[in-house]
Design a protein around this motif. Structure first.
Motif, PDB file in Angstrom:
ATOM      1  N   ALA A 168       0.819  -1.213   0.000  1.00  0.00           N
ATOM      2  CA  ALA A 168       0.000   0.000   0.000  1.00  0.00           C
ATOM      3  C   ALA A 168       0.850   1.259   0.000  1.00  0.00           C
ATOM      4  O   ALA A 168       0.514   2.250  -0.664  1.00  0.00           O
ATOM      5  N   LYS A 169       1.965   1.261   0.732  1.00  0.00           N
ATOM      6  CA  LYS A 169       2.827   2.443   0.761  1.00  0.00           C
ATOM      7  C   LYS A 169       3.385   2.745  -0.628  1.00  0.00           C
ATOM      8  O   LYS A 169       3.413   3.904  -1.059  1.00  0.00           O
ATOM      9  N   THR A 170       3.826   1.702  -1.317  1.00  0.00           N
ATOM     10  CA  THR A 170       4.358   1.899  -2.665  1.00  0.00           C
ATOM     11  C   THR A 170       3.267   2.387  -3.610  1.00  0.00           C
ATOM     12  O   THR A 170       3.486   3.299  -4.424  1.00  0.00           O
ATOM     13  N   ALA A 171       2.079   1.794  -3.511  1.00  0.00           N
ATOM     14  CA  ALA A 171       0.975   2.190  -4.382  1.00  0.00           C
ATOM     15  C   ALA A 171       0.584   3.644  -4.145  1.00  0.00           C
ATOM     16  O   ALA A 171       0.324   4.396  -5.101  1.00  0.00           O
ATOM     17  N   LEU A 172       0.558   4.062  -2.868  1.00  0.00           N
ATOM     18  CA  LEU A 172       0.192   5.448  -2.560  1.00  0.00           C
ATOM     19  C   LEU A 172       1.271   6.407  -3.066  1.00  0.00           C
ATOM     20  O   LEU A 172       0.959   7.475  -3.614  1.00  0.00           O
ATOM     21  N   GLN A 173       2.526   6.030  -2.894  1.00  0.00           N
ATOM     22  CA  GLN A 173       3.617   6.871  -3.385  1.00  0.00           C
ATOM     23  C   GLN A 173       3.549   7.038  -4.899  1.00  0.00           C
ATOM     24  O   GLN A 173       3.705   8.149  -5.429  1.00  0.00           O
ATOM     25  N   GLU A 174       3.307   5.939  -5.609  1.00  0.00           N
ATOM     26  CA  GLU A 174       3.233   6.001  -7.073  1.00  0.00           C
ATOM     27  C   GLU A 174       2.016   6.818  -7.523  1.00  0.00           C
ATOM     28  O   GLU A 174       2.080   7.532  -8.532  1.00  0.00           O
ATOM     29  N   ALA A 222       1.792  -0.090  10.863  1.00  0.00           N
ATOM     30  CA  ALA A 222       0.843   1.014  11.020  1.00  0.00           C
ATOM     31  C   ALA A 222       0.852   1.915   9.793  1.00  0.00           C
ATOM     32  O   ALA A 222      -0.200   2.404   9.355  1.00  0.00           O
ATOM     33  N   GLU A 223       2.030   2.128   9.215  1.00  0.00           N
ATOM     34  CA  GLU A 223       2.111   2.935   8.000  1.00  0.00           C
ATOM     35  C   GLU A 223       1.375   2.266   6.848  1.00  0.00           C
ATOM     36  O   GLU A 223       0.664   2.932   6.076  1.00  0.00           O
ATOM     37  N   GLN A 224       1.537   0.954   6.727  1.00  0.00           N
ATOM     38  CA  GLN A 224       0.828   0.223   5.678  1.00  0.00           C
ATOM     39  C   GLN A 224      -0.683   0.335   5.878  1.00  0.00           C
ATOM     40  O   GLN A 224      -1.442   0.509   4.912  1.00  0.00           O
ATOM     41  N   ALA A 225      -1.119   0.227   7.132  1.00  0.00           N
ATOM     42  CA  ALA A 225      -2.553   0.313   7.417  1.00  0.00           C
ATOM     43  C   ALA A 225      -3.091   1.698   7.072  1.00  0.00           C
ATOM     44  O   ALA A 225      -4.174   1.834   6.487  1.00  0.00           O
ATOM     45  N   ALA A 226      -2.336   2.738   7.424  1.00  0.00           N
ATOM     46  CA  ALA A 226      -2.765   4.105   7.123  1.00  0.00           C
ATOM     47  C   ALA A 226      -2.818   4.332   5.609  1.00  0.00           C
ATOM     48  O   ALA A 226      -3.762   4.943   5.090  1.00  0.00           O
ATOM     49  N   ALA A 227      -1.798   3.837   4.894  1.00  0.00           N
ATOM     50  CA  ALA A 227      -1.780   3.986   3.436  1.00  0.00           C
ATOM     51  C   ALA A 227      -2.966   3.279   2.799  1.00  0.00           C
ATOM     52  O   ALA A 227      -3.570   3.790   1.842  1.00  0.00           O
ATOM     53  N   THR A 228      -3.325   2.110   3.328  1.00  0.00           N
ATOM     54  CA  THR A 228      -4.473   1.369   2.796  1.00  0.00           C
ATOM     55  C   THR A 228      -5.763   2.161   2.968  1.00  0.00           C
ATOM     56  O   THR A 228      -6.596   2.236   2.046  1.00  0.00           O
ATOM     57  N   VAL A 229      -5.933   2.761   4.146  1.00  0.00           N
ATOM     58  CA  VAL A 229      -7.139   3.562   4.405  1.00  0.00           C
ATOM     59  C   VAL A 229      -7.212   4.745   3.447  1.00  0.00           C
ATOM     60  O   VAL A 229      -8.281   5.049   2.879  1.00  0.00           O
ATOM     61  N   LEU A 231      -5.769   5.046   0.491  1.00  0.00           N
ATOM     62  CA  LEU A 231      -6.024   4.554  -0.863  1.00  0.00           C
ATOM     63  C   LEU A 231      -7.504   4.236  -1.062  1.00  0.00           C
ATOM     64  O   LEU A 231      -8.073   4.511  -2.122  1.00  0.00           O
ATOM     65  N   ASP A 232      -8.131   3.662  -0.051  1.00  0.00           N
ATOM     66  CA  ASP A 232      -9.559   3.374  -0.133  1.00  0.00           C
ATOM     67  C   ASP A 232     -10.362   4.670  -0.264  1.00  0.00           C
ATOM     68  O   ASP A 232     -11.333   4.753  -1.027  1.00  0.00           O
ATOM     69  N   ALA A 235      -9.927   5.931  -3.761  1.00  0.00           N
ATOM     70  CA  ALA A 235     -10.730   5.143  -4.694  1.00  0.00           C
ATOM     71  C   ALA A 235     -12.200   5.550  -4.638  1.00  0.00           C
ATOM     72  O   ALA A 235     -12.858   5.632  -5.679  1.00  0.00           O
ATOM     73  N   ASP A 236     -12.701   5.835  -3.430  1.00  0.00           N
ATOM     74  CA  ASP A 236     -14.096   6.270  -3.290  1.00  0.00           C
ATOM     75  C   ASP A 236     -14.314   7.615  -3.959  1.00  0.00           C
ATOM     76  O   ASP A 236     -15.379   7.874  -4.557  1.00  0.00           O
ATOM     77  N   MET A 237     -13.298   8.512  -3.856  1.00  0.00           N
ATOM     78  CA  MET A 237     -13.421   9.828  -4.489  1.00  0.00           C
ATOM     79  C   MET A 237     -13.460   9.710  -6.006  1.00  0.00           C
ATOM     80  O   MET A 237     -14.124  10.498  -6.688  1.00  0.00           O
ATOM     81  N   ASP A 238     -12.738   8.725  -6.531  1.00  0.00           N
ATOM     82  CA  ASP A 238     -12.648   8.594  -7.990  1.00  0.00           C
ATOM     83  C   ASP A 238     -13.861   7.906  -8.601  1.00  0.00           C
ATOM     84  O   ASP A 238     -14.003   7.872  -9.831  1.00  0.00           O
ATOM     85  N   THR A 239     -14.717   7.298  -7.752  1.00  0.00           N
ATOM     86  CA  THR A 239     -15.884   6.585  -8.299  1.00  0.00           C
ATOM     87  C   THR A 239     -17.096   7.504  -8.381  1.00  0.00           C
ATOM     88  O   THR A 239     -17.142   8.562  -7.780  1.00  0.00           O
TER      89      THR A 239
END
Length: 239
Positions: A168-174, A222-229, A231-232, A235-239
């Motif tokens: 998730a951290k990598t995905a958010l950074q990209e 914890a960083e991964q969990a925050a990044a996942t939230v 990203l979600d 994703a909701d904003m983009d739908t």
């Protein structure tokens, strides 16, 4: 003074699950004796911990064994893809899962206080114990013996992931870089719990986007969990 919270480990049963019979059973005992038990018995704080020394050794043994397996199984992949696979396979969560599969939560010797604080379910303790056991195998019989165990424990996990994982951290950074935004900023908001079983709460923020929080037993989790939230939320904003 607190004593151990369980009976002595069943070496024969654990050795059977490992697929290795120790020539020096004392190494396995050291790998299963958590520092909390030594300190509860009044041993000097500055005295070297056999458990921690074996965990240090086992961390390197696991790393080399997993790296070699990936190198052989994916001959056409670049270093970056191999690194992402490697990180997912040797992270605390994965090694803690393997520790549970081996039943180390039932075998590790903890002081009564640590056991009461749910130490047997603590991913950090489980992961360290698993590495200590692999370190003990290496010390007892060499790398080939430890590698054979690692291949059995990690082999299926390697085989079932067709594509390199992207955390998730990598995905958010990209995502941020792709839109010309500053890199995500991570801040530790709170740390609670005892020193051997901490819980971190981390906030991640991306300029012009928003922020989110996540919890975990380490800052990385914890960083991964925050990044996942976050990203979600994106994703909701983009739908």
């Amino acid at each position: 003074m607190s004593g151990p919270a369980s009976s002595q480990p069943d070496f024969a049963a654990l050795e059977s699950r490992l697929g290795h019979t120790f020539a020096d059973a004392g190494l396995l005992r050291e790998a299963l004796t958590h520092p909390s038990l030594s300190s509860s018995r009044g041993k000097a704080a500055h005295a070297p911990s056999p458990y921690e020394r074996l965990e240090f050794l086992g961390d390197r043994v696991v790393g080399l064994a997993v790296a070699e397996m990936l190198w052989r199984r994916f001959p056409g992949e670049p270093e970056g893809d191999l690194s992402r696979r490697f990180t997912a396979l040797v992270c605390q969560e994965t090694i803690a899962e393997i520790a549970l599969e081996l039943g180390l939560d039932r075998e590790i010797l903890l002081c009564e206080g640590t056991a009461k604080e749910n130490g047997r379910a603590n991913p950090s303790i489980l992961s360290d114990a698993c590495e200590a056991v692999l370190g003990a195998v290496f010390a007892d019989a060499g790398f080939d013996a430890a590698r054979a165990i690692a291949e059995r424990l990690w082999g299926e996990r390697i085989a079932r992931v067709a594509r390199p994982p992207r955390d998730a951290k990598t995905a958010l950074q990209e995502w941020a870089q792709g839109r010309g935004l500053p890199l995500p900023a991570y801040t530790v908001v709170e740390r609670t719990g005892p020193s051997h079983a901490p819980v971190f709460r981390v906030r991640v923020a991306v300029a012009e986007t928003g922020e989110a929080e996540g919890e975990g037993t380490s800052k990385r989790i914890a960083e991964q969990a925050a990044a996942t939230v976050l990203l979600d939320f994106i994703a909701d904003m983009d739908t």
